[in-house]
Scaffold this motif. Structure first.
Motif, PDB file in Angstrom:
ATOM      1  N   VAL A  61       0.818  -1.209   0.000  1.00 18.17           N
ATOM      2  CA  VAL A  61       0.000   0.000   0.000  1.00 18.17           C
ATOM      3  C   VAL A  61       0.858   1.268   0.000  1.00 18.17           C
ATOM      4  N   GLY A  62       1.995   1.234   0.640  1.00 18.05           N
ATOM      5  CA  GLY A  62       2.880   2.393   0.643  1.00 18.05           C
ATOM      6  C   GLY A  62       3.363   2.733  -0.752  1.00 18.05           C
ATOM      7  N   ASP A  63       3.758   1.711  -1.514  1.00 19.65           N
ATOM      8  CA  ASP A  63       4.198   1.924  -2.896  1.00 19.65           C
ATOM      9  C   ASP A  63       3.058   2.489  -3.736  1.00 19.65           C
ATOM     10  N   MET A  64       1.845   1.940  -3.552  1.00 20.06           N
ATOM     11  CA  MET A  64       0.693   2.407  -4.320  1.00 20.06           C
ATOM     12  C   MET A  64       0.393   3.870  -4.009  1.00 20.06           C
ATOM     13  N   LEU A  65       0.409   4.229  -2.735  1.00 25.29           N
ATOM     14  CA  LEU A  65       0.128   5.613  -2.355  1.00 25.29           C
ATOM     15  C   LEU A  65       1.176   6.565  -2.920  1.00 25.29           C
ATOM     16  N   SER A  66       2.416   6.143  -2.893  1.00 23.67           N
ATOM     17  CA  SER A  66       3.497   6.973  -3.434  1.00 23.67           C
ATOM     18  C   SER A  66       3.375   7.114  -4.948  1.00 23.67           C
ATOM     19  N   LEU A  78       2.237  10.018   2.819  1.00 25.72           N
ATOM     20  CA  LEU A  78       1.629   9.483   4.041  1.00 25.72           C
ATOM     21  C   LEU A  78       2.576   8.556   4.796  1.00 25.72           C
ATOM     22  N   PHE A  79       3.304   7.738   4.055  1.00 23.10           N
ATOM     23  CA  PHE A  79       4.200   6.753   4.665  1.00 23.10           C
ATOM     24  C   PHE A  79       5.482   6.683   3.873  1.00 23.10           C
ATOM     25  N   ASP A  80       6.573   6.439   4.564  1.00 20.44           N
ATOM     26  CA  ASP A  80       7.821   6.155   3.879  1.00 20.44           C
ATOM     27  C   ASP A  80       7.754   4.741   3.305  1.00 20.44           C
ATOM     28  N   GLN A  81       7.127   3.842   4.061  1.00 21.95           N
ATOM     29  CA  GLN A  81       6.893   2.462   3.637  1.00 21.95           C
ATOM     30  C   GLN A  81       5.648   1.967   4.367  1.00 21.95           C
ATOM     31  N   ALA A  82       4.870   1.116   3.706  1.00 20.55           N
ATOM     32  CA  ALA A  82       3.694   0.529   4.356  1.00 20.55           C
ATOM     33  C   ALA A  82       3.277  -0.728   3.613  1.00 20.55           C
ATOM     34  N   PHE A 112      -0.906  -4.549   9.533  1.00 17.18           N
ATOM     35  CA  PHE A 112      -0.049  -3.670   8.750  1.00 17.18           C
ATOM     36  C   PHE A 112       1.227  -3.337   9.503  1.00 17.18           C
ATOM     37  N   VAL A 113       2.235  -3.028   8.716  1.00 16.55           N
ATOM     38  CA  VAL A 113       3.483  -2.467   9.216  1.00 16.55           C
ATOM     39  C   VAL A 113       3.714  -1.213   8.383  1.00 16.55           C
ATOM     40  N   ALA A 114       4.028  -0.124   9.058  1.00 17.65           N
ATOM     41  CA  ALA A 114       4.203   1.140   8.343  1.00 17.65           C
ATOM     42  C   ALA A 114       5.306   1.958   8.993  1.00 17.65           C
ATOM     43  N   ASP A 115       5.923   2.771   8.177  1.00 18.92           N
ATOM     44  CA  ASP A 115       6.949   3.706   8.628  1.00 18.92           C
ATOM     45  C   ASP A 115       6.486   5.087   8.202  1.00 18.92           C
ATOM     46  N   ARG A 116       6.287   5.933   9.175  1.00 15.39           N
ATOM     47  CA  ARG A 116       5.890   7.312   8.898  1.00 15.39           C
ATOM     48  C   ARG A 116       6.882   8.215   9.585  1.00 15.39           C
ATOM     49  N   GLU A 117       7.696   8.882   8.784  1.00 10.28           N
ATOM     50  CA  GLU A 117       8.696   9.816   9.287  1.00 10.28           C
ATOM     51  C   GLU A 117       9.594   9.169  10.343  1.00 10.28           C
ATOM     52  N   GLY A 118      10.008   7.931  10.070  1.00  2.00           N
ATOM     53  CA  GLY A 118      10.922   7.234  10.964  1.00  2.00           C
ATOM     54  C   GLY A 118      10.263   6.529  12.136  1.00  2.00           C
TER      55      GLY A 118
END
Length: 149
Positions: A61-66, A78-82, A112-118
């Motif tokens: 989902v992170g790639d899709m959002l980016s 929204l996320f660096d990675q998700a 989910f696993v997500a990275d938002r601003e570290g």
């Protein structure tokens, strides 16, 4: 532990809580992960497999959002990675659907696993009271194991 609002399509972000899991408007439960996104993803995958469950799909989902943010007229990252890990338990799913066949709406399950601003976080959607709480307990147990690794 950190907290994060995961409502709908990962649309809004809530305040990070240092005390533990946060329940965002009763839609999800989110925990901080003390480590990298890659370590969190590996720990989550290991915890799911360790329960004897198969991961059916990993939604990037992170790639899709980016990839689509400019296409939808946004410049917000929204996320660096998700990623969302999608899986099911034949035993629990059958039990939940025998209790109420319309519990099919809650299957498969996702964490989910997500990275938002570290800030790396793990979380899952909250399920309704009743039989689905057994599934929520499984998700909590899986995340707890991933956090402990």
């Amino acid at each position: 532990m950190r907290s994060f609002l995961f409502g709908g399509v990962l649309a809004a972000v809530a305040t990070i809580s240092a005390a533990g899991a946060a329940v965002a408007e009763n839609t999800s439960t989110v925990y901080n992960y003390d480590g990298s996104f890659e370590d969190a993803a590996f720990s989550l995958e290991s915890a799911i497999i360790g329960k004897g469950l198969n991961i059916d799909y990993v939604s990037h989902v992170g790639d899709m959002l980016s990839r689509t943010k400019q296409d939808v007229g946004s410049d917000v990252t929204l996320f660096d990675q998700a990623e969302i890990y999608i899986f099911c338990s034949a035993v629990l799913s059958r039990k939940m659907m025998e209790a109420d066949p319309m519990n099919i709406a809650h299957c498969p399950y996702g964490i989910f696993v997500a990275d938002r601003e570290g800030q790396v976080m793990l979380g899952y959607r909250n399920y309704p009271e009743g039989p689905m709480q057994e599934v929520q307990a499984l998700l909590a147990e899986i995340v707890g194991e991933a956090l402990a690794e």
